[in-house]
Design a protein around this motif. Structure first.
Motif, PDB file in Angstrom:
ATOM      1  N   TRP A  60      -2.848   0.452  -5.917  1.00 32.46           N
ATOM      2  CA  TRP A  60      -3.169   1.571  -5.033  1.00 32.46           C
ATOM      3  C   TRP A  60      -4.642   1.940  -4.999  1.00 32.46           C
ATOM      4  CZ3 TRP A  60       0.586   2.595  -8.941  1.00 32.46           C
ATOM      5  CH2 TRP A  60       1.879   2.256  -8.560  1.00 32.46           C
ATOM      6  N   GLU A 108       1.176  -0.303   4.844  1.00 37.29           N
ATOM      7  CA  GLU A 108      -0.119   0.367   4.943  1.00 37.29           C
ATOM      8  C   GLU A 108      -0.232   1.577   4.007  1.00 37.29           C
ATOM      9  OE1 GLU A 108      -3.179   2.145   8.307  1.00 37.29           O
ATOM     10  OE2 GLU A 108      -1.281   1.263   8.944  1.00 37.29           O
ATOM     11  N   ARG A 109       0.868   2.272   3.768  1.00 35.85           N
ATOM     12  CA  ARG A 109       0.826   3.420   2.850  1.00 35.85           C
ATOM     13  C   ARG A 109       0.328   3.014   1.465  1.00 35.85           C
ATOM     14  NH1 ARG A 109       5.148   3.685   5.598  1.00 35.85           N
ATOM     15  NH2 ARG A 109       6.585   3.096   3.950  1.00 35.85           N
ATOM     16  N   GLN A 112      -3.563   3.206   1.656  1.00 38.54           N
ATOM     17  CA  GLN A 112      -4.221   4.482   1.955  1.00 38.54           C
ATOM     18  C   GLN A 112      -4.869   5.156   0.747  1.00 38.54           C
ATOM     19  OE1 GLN A 112      -1.005   6.309   4.081  1.00 38.54           O
ATOM     20  NE2 GLN A 112      -1.694   5.482   6.043  1.00 38.54           N
ATOM     21  N   THR A 115      -8.397   3.441   0.211  1.00 38.86           N
ATOM     22  CA  THR A 115      -9.472   3.835   1.128  1.00 38.86           C
ATOM     23  C   THR A 115      -9.801   5.319   0.971  1.00 38.86           C
ATOM     24  OG1 THR A 115      -7.857   4.014   2.935  1.00 38.86           O
ATOM     25  CG2 THR A 115      -9.164   1.968   2.811  1.00 38.86           C
ATOM     26  N   ALA A 116      -8.818   6.136   0.585  1.00 47.00           N
ATOM     27  CA  ALA A 116      -9.099   7.555   0.327  1.00 47.00           C
ATOM     28  C   ALA A 116     -10.053   7.698  -0.864  1.00 47.00           C
ATOM     29  CB  ALA A 116      -7.809   8.320   0.077  1.00 47.00           C
ATOM     30  N   ARG A 119     -13.429   6.767   0.398  1.00 50.03           N
ATOM     31  CA  ARG A 119     -13.848   7.836   1.313  1.00 50.03           C
ATOM     32  C   ARG A 119     -14.388   9.030   0.532  1.00 50.03           C
ATOM     33  NH1 ARG A 119     -11.237   9.199   6.532  1.00 50.03           N
ATOM     34  NH2 ARG A 119     -12.349  11.049   7.205  1.00 50.03           N
ATOM     35  N   ASP A 131     -13.524   6.576   9.729  1.00 49.83           N
ATOM     36  CA  ASP A 131     -12.202   5.961   9.805  1.00 49.83           C
ATOM     37  C   ASP A 131     -11.918   5.177   8.526  1.00 49.83           C
ATOM     38  OD1 ASP A 131      -9.767   5.411  10.989  1.00 49.83           O
ATOM     39  OD2 ASP A 131     -10.590   4.257  12.652  1.00 49.83           O
ATOM     40  N   SER A 132     -10.652   4.828   8.380  1.00 45.45           N
ATOM     41  CA  SER A 132     -10.200   3.922   7.323  1.00 45.45           C
ATOM     42  C   SER A 132      -9.371   2.832   7.985  1.00 45.45           C
ATOM     43  CB  SER A 132      -9.338   4.674   6.304  1.00 45.45           C
ATOM     44  OG  SER A 132     -10.098   5.647   5.643  1.00 45.45           O
ATOM     45  N   TRP A 133      -9.687   1.598   7.687  1.00 40.51           N
ATOM     46  CA  TRP A 133      -9.005   0.463   8.296  1.00 40.51           C
ATOM     47  C   TRP A 133      -8.240  -0.298   7.227  1.00 40.51           C
ATOM     48  CZ3 TRP A 133     -14.083  -1.489  10.951  1.00 40.51           C
ATOM     49  CH2 TRP A 133     -14.449  -0.588  11.960  1.00 40.51           C
ATOM     50  N   HIS A 134      -6.986  -0.621   7.516  1.00 41.26           N
ATOM     51  CA  HIS A 134      -6.109  -1.332   6.585  1.00 41.26           C
ATOM     52  C   HIS A 134      -5.631  -2.611   7.263  1.00 41.26           C
ATOM     53  CE1 HIS A 134      -5.826   3.054   5.806  1.00 41.26           C
ATOM     54  NE2 HIS A 134      -6.159   2.623   4.596  1.00 41.26           N
TER      55      HIS A 134
END
Length: 182
Positions: A60, A108-109, A112, A115-116, A119, A131-134
């Motif tokens: 994660w 995708e979850r 997240q 990328t959080a 971020r 943005d966040s790209w997966h």
């Protein structure tokens, strides 16, 4: 606009996406650097107007190398007084976080939180993260983990369509930033 594409990659999936981002930035005449994390890396995020930061998802989160680098930068900036209370926005500093995730996961979850995490770092610096790209990427070369998971058959991902989607996102983002700057 000085651009950094900073990434780590274990099996080549994230590197493929990082190279697509970098190539698209170059096609739009940006001063862009493509940098893979390594222990001796010394760079200053504040030297860049647009930062793309990416990693594969590992439990994660970003890779350990990426996390160690980010934490070292955070400590350095904090010791210099550059991390401000309430994280005020620095005008003209933008970021995008991206990551690749594989087949034995929940989709995708799963990506997240990674990328959080990235971020949060950029926002502590004062960047506006746009943005966040997966992006789906095959999990190593284990056929059973790539062919029968929740995501269906993801062998050979990211493939050409995934790369094209990322290139289109970069192009759209750059067009938006250009319109904003005018």
């Amino acid at each position: 606009m000085r651009t950094l594409v900073l990434y780590d990659s274990l099996s080549g999936n994230t590197e493929k996406i990082a190279r697509a981002i970098h190539g698209t930035a170059l096609e739009h005449d940006l001063d862009s650097e493509l940098v893979k994390i390594d222990k001796s890396l010394d760079l200053d995020f504040f030297d860049y107007d647009l930062v793309f930061a990416g990693s594969p998802v590992i439990d994660w989160l970003p890779t350990k190398k990426m996390m160690d680098f980010i934490m070292a930068r955070m400590k350095h900036y904090n010791s210099q007084g550059l991390i401000k209370p309430a994280s005020p926005i620095i005008p003209g500093k933008f970021g995008v976080c991206f990551g690749t995730f594989g087949g034995p996961h929940i989709g995708e979850r799963e990506a997240q939180p990674m990328t959080a995490w990235l971020r949060s770092f950029l926002e502590h610096l004062g960047y506006i993260v746009l943005d966040s790209w997966h992006v789906i990427g095959q999990f190593s070369h284990k056929e059973d983990l790539n062919a029968y998971g929740r995501l269906g058959n993801i062998q050979y991902r990211p493939h050409a369509e995934d790369v094209l989607e990322v290139q289109n996102r970069v192009t759209g983002l750059l067009a938006s930033l250009e319109a904003w700057r005018q």
